[in-house]
Design a protein around this motif. Structure first.
Motif, PDB file in Angstrom:
ATOM      1  N   ALA A  25      59.591  47.400  68.901  1.00 32.55           N
ATOM      2  CA  ALA A  25      60.644  46.481  69.340  1.00 32.55           C
ATOM      3  C   ALA A  25      61.654  47.186  70.238  1.00 32.55           C
ATOM      4  O   ALA A  25      62.115  46.618  71.240  1.00 32.55           O
ATOM      5  CB  ALA A  25      61.349  45.880  68.119  1.00 32.55           C
ATOM      6  N   MET A  26      62.004  48.439  69.909  1.00 35.15           N
ATOM      7  CA  MET A  26      62.993  49.158  70.702  1.00 35.15           C
ATOM      8  C   MET A  26      62.403  49.646  72.019  1.00 35.15           C
ATOM      9  O   MET A  26      63.108  49.689  73.036  1.00 35.15           O
ATOM     10  CB  MET A  26      63.537  50.350  69.907  1.00 35.15           C
ATOM     11  N   SER A  27      61.133  50.021  72.046  1.00 38.93           N
ATOM     12  CA  SER A  27      60.518  50.544  73.265  1.00 38.93           C
ATOM     13  C   SER A  27      60.049  49.432  74.200  1.00 38.93           C
ATOM     14  O   SER A  27      59.803  49.694  75.386  1.00 38.93           O
ATOM     15  CB  SER A  27      59.350  51.473  72.924  1.00 38.93           C
ATOM     16  N   GLU A  28      59.915  48.213  73.665  1.00 39.64           N
ATOM     17  CA  GLU A  28      59.541  47.052  74.477  1.00 39.64           C
ATOM     18  C   GLU A  28      60.583  45.964  74.247  1.00 39.64           C
ATOM     19  O   GLU A  28      60.338  44.984  73.532  1.00 39.64           O
ATOM     20  CB  GLU A  28      58.145  46.556  74.106  1.00 39.64           C
ATOM     21  N   PRO A  29      61.782  46.133  74.816  1.00 43.46           N
ATOM     22  CA  PRO A  29      62.891  45.213  74.521  1.00 43.46           C
ATOM     23  C   PRO A  29      62.516  43.744  74.721  1.00 43.46           C
ATOM     24  O   PRO A  29      61.839  43.392  75.681  1.00 43.46           O
ATOM     25  CB  PRO A  29      63.970  45.644  75.517  1.00 43.46           C
ATOM     26  N   ASN A 164      79.221  38.108  74.613  1.00 45.26           N
ATOM     27  CA  ASN A 164      79.908  39.069  75.475  1.00 45.26           C
ATOM     28  C   ASN A 164      79.337  40.479  75.309  1.00 45.26           C
ATOM     29  O   ASN A 164      79.157  41.207  76.289  1.00 45.26           O
ATOM     30  CB  ASN A 164      81.413  39.085  75.167  1.00 45.26           C
ATOM     31  N   ILE A 165      79.070  40.869  74.062  1.00 44.84           N
ATOM     32  CA  ILE A 165      78.457  42.177  73.812  1.00 44.84           C
ATOM     33  C   ILE A 165      77.078  42.254  74.475  1.00 44.84           C
ATOM     34  O   ILE A 165      76.730  43.249  75.113  1.00 44.84           O
ATOM     35  CB  ILE A 165      78.352  42.437  72.297  1.00 44.84           C
ATOM     36  N   LEU A 166      76.303  41.183  74.352  1.00 46.06           N
ATOM     37  CA  LEU A 166      74.967  41.132  74.959  1.00 46.06           C
ATOM     38  C   LEU A 166      75.041  41.303  76.471  1.00 46.06           C
ATOM     39  O   LEU A 166      74.294  42.095  77.056  1.00 46.06           O
ATOM     40  CB  LEU A 166      74.320  39.782  74.651  1.00 46.06           C
ATOM     41  N   LEU A 167      75.929  40.560  77.104  1.00 43.34           N
ATOM     42  CA  LEU A 167      75.992  40.552  78.558  1.00 43.34           C
ATOM     43  C   LEU A 167      76.551  41.856  79.113  1.00 43.34           C
ATOM     44  O   LEU A 167      76.419  42.123  80.314  1.00 43.34           O
ATOM     45  CB  LEU A 167      76.826  39.355  79.038  1.00 43.34           C
ATOM     46  N   LEU A 177      75.838  50.210  72.498  1.00 40.00           N
ATOM     47  CA  LEU A 177      75.268  49.823  71.214  1.00 40.00           C
ATOM     48  C   LEU A 177      73.798  49.453  71.373  1.00 40.00           C
ATOM     49  O   LEU A 177      73.411  48.832  72.372  1.00 40.00           O
ATOM     50  CB  LEU A 177      76.018  48.610  70.642  1.00 40.00           C
ATOM     51  N   ASP A 178      72.985  49.832  70.400  1.00 37.82           N
ATOM     52  CA  ASP A 178      71.636  49.289  70.303  1.00 37.82           C
ATOM     53  C   ASP A 178      71.712  48.041  69.425  1.00 37.82           C
ATOM     54  O   ASP A 178      72.344  48.060  68.364  1.00 37.82           O
ATOM     55  CB  ASP A 178      70.683  50.307  69.681  1.00 37.82           C
ATOM     56  N   LEU A 179      71.097  46.954  69.867  1.00 36.70           N
ATOM     57  CA  LEU A 179      71.178  45.667  69.175  1.00 36.70           C
ATOM     58  C   LEU A 179      69.827  45.298  68.589  1.00 36.70           C
ATOM     59  O   LEU A 179      68.793  45.411  69.251  1.00 36.70           O
ATOM     60  CB  LEU A 179      71.630  44.565  70.133  1.00 36.70           C
ATOM     61  N   ILE A 180      69.847  44.840  67.335  1.00 37.15           N
ATOM     62  CA  ILE A 180      68.647  44.313  66.680  1.00 37.15           C
ATOM     63  C   ILE A 180      68.986  42.923  66.156  1.00 37.15           C
ATOM     64  O   ILE A 180      69.872  42.776  65.304  1.00 37.15           O
ATOM     65  CB  ILE A 180      68.185  45.214  65.520  1.00 37.15           C
ATOM     66  N   PHE A 181      68.312  41.903  66.680  1.00 35.61           N
ATOM     67  CA  PHE A 181      68.517  40.530  66.218  1.00 35.61           C
ATOM     68  C   PHE A 181      67.427  40.175  65.222  1.00 35.61           C
ATOM     69  O   PHE A 181      66.246  40.469  65.438  1.00 35.61           O
ATOM     70  CB  PHE A 181      68.518  39.553  67.397  1.00 35.61           C
ATOM     71  N   VAL A 182      67.835  39.541  64.133  1.00 37.14           N
ATOM     72  CA  VAL A 182      66.935  39.239  63.023  1.00 37.14           C
ATOM     73  C   VAL A 182      67.006  37.750  62.701  1.00 37.14           C
ATOM     74  O   VAL A 182      68.090  37.161  62.658  1.00 37.14           O
ATOM     75  CB  VAL A 182      67.347  40.050  61.773  1.00 37.14           C
ATOM     76  N   VAL A 188      63.949  41.093  67.130  1.00 37.28           N
ATOM     77  CA  VAL A 188      63.954  41.403  68.555  1.00 37.28           C
ATOM     78  C   VAL A 188      65.006  42.475  68.785  1.00 37.28           C
ATOM     79  O   VAL A 188      66.130  42.348  68.291  1.00 37.28           O
ATOM     80  CB  VAL A 188      64.270  40.157  69.414  1.00 37.28           C
ATOM     81  N   ALA A 189      64.662  43.525  69.511  1.00 37.90           N
ATOM     82  CA  ALA A 189      65.605  44.607  69.782  1.00 37.90           C
ATOM     83  C   ALA A 189      66.010  44.614  71.253  1.00 37.90           C
ATOM     84  O   ALA A 189      65.195  44.325  72.140  1.00 37.90           O
ATOM     85  CB  ALA A 189      65.001  45.948  69.402  1.00 37.90           C
ATOM     86  N   ILE A 190      67.277  44.946  71.488  1.00 41.74           N
ATOM     87  CA  ILE A 190      67.797  45.090  72.848  1.00 41.74           C
ATOM     88  C   ILE A 190      68.588  46.398  72.884  1.00 41.74           C
ATOM     89  O   ILE A 190      69.768  46.440  72.524  1.00 41.74           O
ATOM     90  CB  ILE A 190      68.695  43.894  73.241  1.00 41.74           C
ATOM     91  N   PRO A 191      67.940  47.493  73.259  1.00 38.59           N
ATOM     92  CA  PRO A 191      68.616  48.784  73.273  1.00 38.59           C
ATOM     93  C   PRO A 191      69.677  48.882  74.365  1.00 38.59           C
ATOM     94  O   PRO A 191      69.753  48.035  75.248  1.00 38.59           O
ATOM     95  CB  PRO A 191      67.476  49.781  73.500  1.00 38.59           C
ATOM     96  N   ARG A 192      70.469  49.938  74.294  1.00 37.45           N
ATOM     97  CA  ARG A 192      71.591  50.099  75.212  1.00 37.45           C
ATOM     98  C   ARG A 192      71.163  50.338  76.649  1.00 37.45           C
ATOM     99  O   ARG A 192      71.979  50.261  77.562  1.00 37.45           O
ATOM    100  CB  ARG A 192      72.486  51.244  74.726  1.00 37.45           C
TER     101      ARG A 192
END
Length: 199
Positions: A25-29, A164-167, A177-182, A188-192
């Protein structure tokens, strides 16, 4: 009274399974992965509990949103199964976990989560956010490392400060921040390193 519940059936192999899924998930955002090795602790979603089981130990400071801090079953199981402390200040947290019930009211943009520093950017906080869906709701376009061209995702109904954090993702890289949505058993992960645009 103890509220300890079962975690992984096979602690070693299940933890490795979840770790590999999270690594994907982190390597394939933006890639959806499933964590289905155990139930959630208390009101915590199954995938949230499995992220902590795979990633946290007794040296991991955790910050929990108010609903989780009041959930004795969640707290006792985190302590028992991972050994992690759950009373970290936001700026010291390795992981910060936001309950779905806290989404409408929590002001994440007012909390001083650790963005890392130039010498140790990897010491930033990983933010784990429970959402109501990963197949409907707000739509975003992701670009950056691990993504060929672009990837479009949906992240459910999000509060304005989480949007706002996402954008802002990718703007301060290598810091951020590295983000992990559950959602339930999905992640789904969205790394920094990933740039995010609203659609």
């Amino acid at each position: 009274m103890s509220h300890i519940t079962s975690a992984f059936t096979d602690a070693v192999h299940d933890s490795q399974f979840c770790f590999r899924r999270l690594l994907k998930a982190m390597s394939e955002p933006g890639t959806l992965v499933e964590l289905d090795r155990c139930h959630g602790f208390g009101a915590m979603m199954p995938a949230t509990s499995q992220v902590l089981l795979a990633m946290a130990d007794n040296s991991t400071p955790l910050w929990l949103s108010p609903s989780f801090l009041q959930d004795n079953t969640a707290i006792q199981n985190i302590h028992f199964h991972t050994g992690a402390a759950t009373n970290a200040a936001s700026e010291q947290a390795a992981f910060a976990v936001v309950a779905l019930d806290d989404m409408p009211t929590i002001k994440l943009d007012e909390l001083a989560f650790n963005l890392g520093n130039e010498e140790y950017p990897d010491r930033s906080t990983t933010l784990v956010i429970e959402t109501d869906s990963l197949s409907s709701g707000h739509q975003f376009k992701l670009t950056g490392p691990g993504i060929k061209d672009e990837r479009c995702i949906q992240l459910g109904e999000l509060s304005s400060d989480i949007k706002n954090i996402l954008l802002a993702q990718g703007e301060a890289f290598p810091l951020g921040l590295d983000l992990i949505f559950v959602s339930a058993e999905q992640v789904v992960a969205i790394p920094r390193s990933t740039s995010v645009e609203a659609m």
